[in-house]
Design an enzyme around this catalytic site. Structure first.
Site, mmCIF file in Angstrom:
data_model
loop_
_atom_site.group_PDB
_atom_site.id
_atom_site.type_symbol
_atom_site.label_atom_id
_atom_site.label_comp_id
_atom_site.label_asym_id
_atom_site.label_seq_id
_atom_site.Cartn_x
_atom_site.Cartn_y
_atom_site.Cartn_z
ATOM 1 N N SER A 326 0.734 -1.316 0.000
ATOM 2 C CA SER A 326 0.171 -0.059 -0.218
ATOM 3 C C SER A 326 0.756 1.210 -0.138
ATOM 4 O O SER A 326 1.590 1.629 -1.024
ATOM 5 C CB SER A 326 -0.982 0.069 1.099
ATOM 6 N N GLU A 337 10.860 5.515 -9.771
ATOM 7 C CA GLU A 337 10.572 5.916 -11.128
ATOM 8 C C GLU A 337 10.831 7.425 -11.230
ATOM 9 O O GLU A 337 11.090 7.788 -12.290
ATOM 10 C CB GLU A 337 9.029 5.544 -11.444
ATOM 11 N N LYS A 351 -0.958 -4.180 -3.300
ATOM 12 C CA LYS A 351 -2.040 -3.495 -2.909
ATOM 13 C C LYS A 351 -2.222 -2.202 -3.508
ATOM 14 O O LYS A 351 -1.622 -1.231 -3.120
ATOM 15 C CB LYS A 351 -2.084 -3.508 -1.416
#
Length: 495
Positions: A326, A337, A351
């Site tokens: 999460s 990224e 999740k």
């Protein structure tokens, strides 16, 4: 979460560490695997806008809703009037609320009664009210794993391995751990009476509950290379951003030049906290994550001064594992990224949904999934997880279970628990041969050797003292052999 050496410990706070080897559940019940919209930033939130439309939507569908709920009303009346035993109306209503949430088949959508909703709010605010102790279920008892430093439990004299038999005259034998914890926790300044057992002797103790701060960040310099700072984030709650900033600043002052950040075993928490912490590592204007509600285009959250002014630009890595879920995955996606920070460990949980919490007219609340989140580059990681840049596994023995100190294991026993015992002995380098799930002569000899080395009664039988010593020895072994952490150290030292 695997423990690292030499974590700083501060008085009256507790880390939300999860000991892999012992399956400990603590009194500090966290927001397991959930990203919650409890807080918002200055950037608009699709989930917040969606929540604002709920009332209008309800008005538009009111006639249809009344027709659909007619059967519910009829069933309620039939059971209330005709069931062969007296029925508590509140039980029927709560069952209906729970059933409606469960009908969606979404593990993250659930009805929260008054006690659960209060606990959720406390946990995300970075503190809870109770006695302050780590506990686990041990047969017919609740076992005190450790009283928290400076807590009412410690001040009352509770010790590790004490057993709770009754809570306010209610036996714990038939209670789940969660049910027992719910009774133990309570408002600050209220009292709870515990019937305890220690070394076979029973005693009663009354403890006055208090507010227990929960520390979600632990940090230290590496023992062997003081140029490397280590920051472990165990949850994403309201104070976590400030704790991370303090950890970075303190380690910088101590001379740290490179950093290991660690979200292994971190189940998640507040979305705003994940955004704030991600913002530390990403240049303003670059994407942090995306969110997407029903029938909407993805909304891109970008790094911005409104999320915090602190920026980090030193060499760093982020440790992840299958327990990173999460909000932890939001951070992993953002730093990987948009900040090119390498991820080390194992693929995360996967999740990729967002939850909101809405109050109901009674004392309960509904926690429901309001949308999905995507990484900075737009990937939905749900049920896939985030793959690390450098794959690194922990030793197999880190997943072994606790040895039940209330049971006796001896020659001739055959069970899965004995198989676990043999595996623990083997991990500690005591030879059991090919014993499998059988307590063989080899097992007995291995136990005797362990008992001799640890100044225990040498009888080849595993009872409380030997079981506890074995668990502690395994825990120490795991702490000293964190292969993922060492992989991170090696990577930074090569940079």
């Amino acid at each position: 979460m695997e423990q690292e050496p030499s974590h700083d410990k501060k008085a009256k706070k507790v880390s939300l560490l999860i000991y892999i080897c012992s399956m400990i559940t603590v009194l500090i019940i966290g927001v397991g695997g959930t990203v919650l919209f409890f807080e918002t930033t200055d950037q608009p939130s699709p989930a917040t806008e969606e929540a604002a439309l709920v009332q209008d939507s309800a008005e538009e569908t009111k006639p249809e809703l009344e027709a659909d709920l007619q059967q519910v009303s009829e069933l309620y009346s039939v059971l209330l009037a005709n069931y062969f035993e007296e029925v508590d109306p509140a039980v029927l209503v709560e069952g209906a609320l729970e059933g409606m949430a469960d009908a969606l088949g979404d593990p993250y959508t659930e009805y929260l009664d008054a006690g659960q909703s209060t606990s959720l709010q406390q946990d995300t605010q970075g503190e809870f009210e109770g006695i302050g102790a780590e506990v686990m279920k041990e047969g017919e008892f609740v076992l005190i794993v450790s009283p928290i430093e400076g807590s009412p439990a410690e001040e009352a004299g509770l010790q590790a391995n004490d057993l709770i038999k009754e809570i306010d005259d209610e036996p714990v034998a038939e209670l789940s751990l969660q049910e027992a914890v719910a009774i133990i926790r309570g408002p600050k300044d209220s009292e709870v009476e515990l019937l305890m057992q220690r070394a076979g002797e029973e005693f009663t103790i009354t403890i006055t509950r208090d507010s227990i701060p929960v520390e979600s960040v632990n940090y230290n310099l590496d023992e062997n290379d003081p140029s490397i700072g280590y920051v472990q984030i165990t949850n994403f709650n309201s104070p976590t951003y400030d704790e991370v900033v303090n950890a970075i600043n303190d380690l910088n002052d101590q001379g740290a030049e490179k950093f290991i950040f660690d979200v292994r075993g971190n189940p998640g928490g507040l979305l705003n906290s994940a955004l704030q912490i991600s913002n530390i590592f990403v240049e303003d204007g670059q994407p942090l994550m995306q969110s997407q509600g029903r029938g909407e285009e993805p909304y891109v959250y970008v790094a911005d001064e409104s999320l915090g002014s602190v920026k980090f630009n030193k060499p760093a890595v982020l440790l992840i594992n299958e327990g990173s879920a999460s909000a932890s995955e939001i951070l992993a996606g953002a730093v990987s990224e948009s900040a090119s920070i390498p991820l080390i460990g194992q693929t995360t949980f996967g999740k990729g949904t967002i939850q909101n919490v809405a109050p109901l007219s009674g004392e309960g609340e509904i926690k429901y999934t309001t949308g999905k989140w995507l990484t900075a580059e737009g990937e939905w990681i749900n049920e896939k997880g985030i793959v690390p840049d450098i794959e690194s596994a922990m030793p197999e023995y880190q997943s072994l279970l606790i040895i039940n100190s209330e049971q006796t294991y001896q020659l001739g026993d055959v069970s899965q628990e004995v198989a676990n015992l043999n595996a623990v002995l083997k991990a500690l380098e005591f030879k059991t041969g090919e014993s499998g799930n059988v307590f063989t002569e080899n097992t007995k000899t291995a136990v005797e050797d362990f008992q001799s080395e640890n100044d225990l009664e040498v009888n080849g039988i595993v009872t409380r003292a030997t079981a506890n010593a074995l668990v502690e020895a395994l825990r120490t072994l795991i702490e000293e052999n964190d292969t993922q952490y060492q992989e991170a150290v090696n990577y930074l030292q090569d940079q």
